[in-house]
Design an enzyme around this catalytic site. Sequence first.
Site, PDB file in Angstrom:
ATOM      1  N   LYS A 115     -33.555 -54.415 -43.928  1.00 29.42           N
ATOM      2  CA  LYS A 115     -32.756 -53.704 -42.933  1.00 29.42           C
ATOM      3  C   LYS A 115     -31.512 -53.075 -43.539  1.00 29.42           C
ATOM      4  O   LYS A 115     -30.824 -53.692 -44.349  1.00 29.42           O
ATOM      5  CB  LYS A 115     -32.302 -54.677 -41.836  1.00 29.42           C
ATOM      6  CG  LYS A 115     -33.409 -55.127 -40.903  1.00 29.42           C
ATOM      7  CD  LYS A 115     -32.827 -55.992 -39.783  1.00 29.42           C
ATOM      8  CE  LYS A 115     -33.889 -56.762 -39.040  1.00 29.42           C
ATOM      9  NZ  LYS A 115     -34.725 -55.925 -38.188  1.00 29.42           N
ATOM     10  N   GLY A 164     -33.107 -61.480 -31.111  1.00 34.84           N
ATOM     11  CA  GLY A 164     -32.437 -62.778 -31.218  1.00 34.84           C
ATOM     12  C   GLY A 164     -32.301 -63.523 -29.906  1.00 34.84           C
ATOM     13  O   GLY A 164     -31.565 -64.498 -29.824  1.00 34.84           O
ATOM     14  N   ARG A 191     -43.255 -50.279 -22.050  1.00 35.92           N
ATOM     15  CA  ARG A 191     -43.791 -49.640 -20.837  1.00 35.92           C
ATOM     16  C   ARG A 191     -43.155 -48.263 -20.636  1.00 35.92           C
ATOM     17  O   ARG A 191     -43.830 -47.313 -20.252  1.00 35.92           O
ATOM     18  CB  ARG A 191     -43.520 -50.515 -19.611  1.00 35.92           C
ATOM     19  CG  ARG A 191     -44.507 -51.662 -19.462  1.00 35.92           C
ATOM     20  CD  ARG A 191     -44.421 -52.208 -18.051  1.00 35.92           C
ATOM     21  NE  ARG A 191     -45.287 -53.348 -17.816  1.00 35.92           N
ATOM     22  CZ  ARG A 191     -46.548 -53.272 -17.404  1.00 35.92           C
ATOM     23  NH1 ARG A 191     -47.112 -52.097 -17.220  1.00 35.92           N
ATOM     24  NH2 ARG A 191     -47.261 -54.357 -17.196  1.00 35.92           N
ATOM     25  N   GLY A 220     -38.941 -61.875 -35.155  1.00 37.35           N
ATOM     26  CA  GLY A 220     -37.688 -62.122 -35.875  1.00 37.35           C
ATOM     27  C   GLY A 220     -37.393 -63.594 -35.913  1.00 37.35           C
ATOM     28  O   GLY A 220     -37.936 -64.347 -36.717  1.00 37.35           O
TER      29      GLY A 220
END
Lengths: 294, 196
Positions: free
Chosen positions: A81, A153, A165, A235
């Site tokens: 990242k 997180g 969606r 994550g």
Amino acid sequence: MNQQGTDRVKRGMAEMQKGGVIMDVVNAEQARIAEAAGATAVMALERVPSDIRKDGGVARMADPRITEEVMKAVSIPVMAKARIGHIVEARVLEAMGVDYIDESEVLTPADEEFHLLKNTYTVPFVCGCRNLGEAARRIGEGASMLRTKGEPGTGNIVEAVRHLRQVNAEVLRVVHMSEDELMTEARNLGASYEFLREVKSLGRLPVVNFAAGGIATPSDAALMMELGADGVFVGSGIFKSDNPEKFARAIVEATTHYQDYKLIAELSKNLGIAMHGIEISTIAAGERMQERGW
Amino acid sequence: MKKIGVLALQGAVREHSRSIEASGAQAVSVKRPADLIGLDALILPGGESTTMRRLIDRYEFMQPLRDFAASGKPMFGTCAGLILLAKEVVGYDEPHLGVMDVKVERNSFGRQIDSFEADLAINGLDAPFNAVFIRAPHIVSAGPSTEILCEHEGKIVMARSGQFLGCSFHPELTDDHRITQYFIDMVAAESMSDTG
């Protein structure tokens, strides 16, 4: 003549990840567990999103030592990242040879106005999006892969569901629109006209779109596949659970066989406790990571 | 119409299916051993070979796949699929299916930033083929019965060994269906020789 860093090469790499699970890891040991469990790639970082949320302060690109350690430990692709708009962090990761960069709202943005011009890099990028306009802008800048932002997180799937969606509904709307409505839709979405024409002619987004941000259980992963995600990022969900190895394997299997409900029931037995989740309404608006970037 | 399966555990399944249908055959997604029944041939797509291997082991898929190979039906592996087919993988004690008489090395063109596309001259194709290499493997050596179909930068990147076809790159990522057609022609020839 070999041509490197073309759209086809960069987007193709994401195509090969389809149906797979990309796992956040903070060291070589976790990376090896992820690979053995069947992850299609790992995301090397210093702290998983739930710890970033807890610790506060500024979250930056990981110490290159951690990323290098992970790259040495596994044979699957390694992603890392960089902060939104942080040109140098991205260039450093590219120079280190990471396989994919996530220009990520999980880290503290370096630039609140401009995202990276990703089509000037050889390394491909993945970016988060909440709707088709955001998807269009990131692809316009050169992102080769998308993911939902979700709310990282939290272990709470609700935002990832909302974002997937939303994107899919807007894609369908564009596909069924008549040509003469596209320019107005482009203005309304903040997307380019050419991008919407491409979506209309393809019948789908031109790049792979994964689910991310809040996936904590095998059923969560299967739900996102059911809703049309091409794969999932997990994550904090794995290494913040009671039994990371078991969780990792179960999430991989549930992603592949996402409509085999008896299997998912088996996979979910005795998994131990999933990560402790956070109800989104308890997070102050200014602390929601999904609001970072535009 | 020939029924061609695509191993659908992970990876570029949709692209292969599209290419098969564009070449006039029927594509079937193979997620479980039972899905192999009634197929004329099988494609093992690109993706991550370690992930596919784990899912193959988990669902007792290995023996059915080896039986499928032993039945003489054609199999085609692209990138990760080639690694799954190979008799030997550099750096590993054991192969995966271990059915195609080639030795392959993983990630032998480097990491993603080294990935590339190039126009290749392939034996049996009339014009160059735009090939996409993504963290690609290559064939280090091949058994005597293997026909080398293409080399790039001195490395074997496509070969045929009897019923098995393998390539390092991803024909499924382009709209050029000549390699899929080549495989479907192999399948047609195979069933002709069965009935003859």
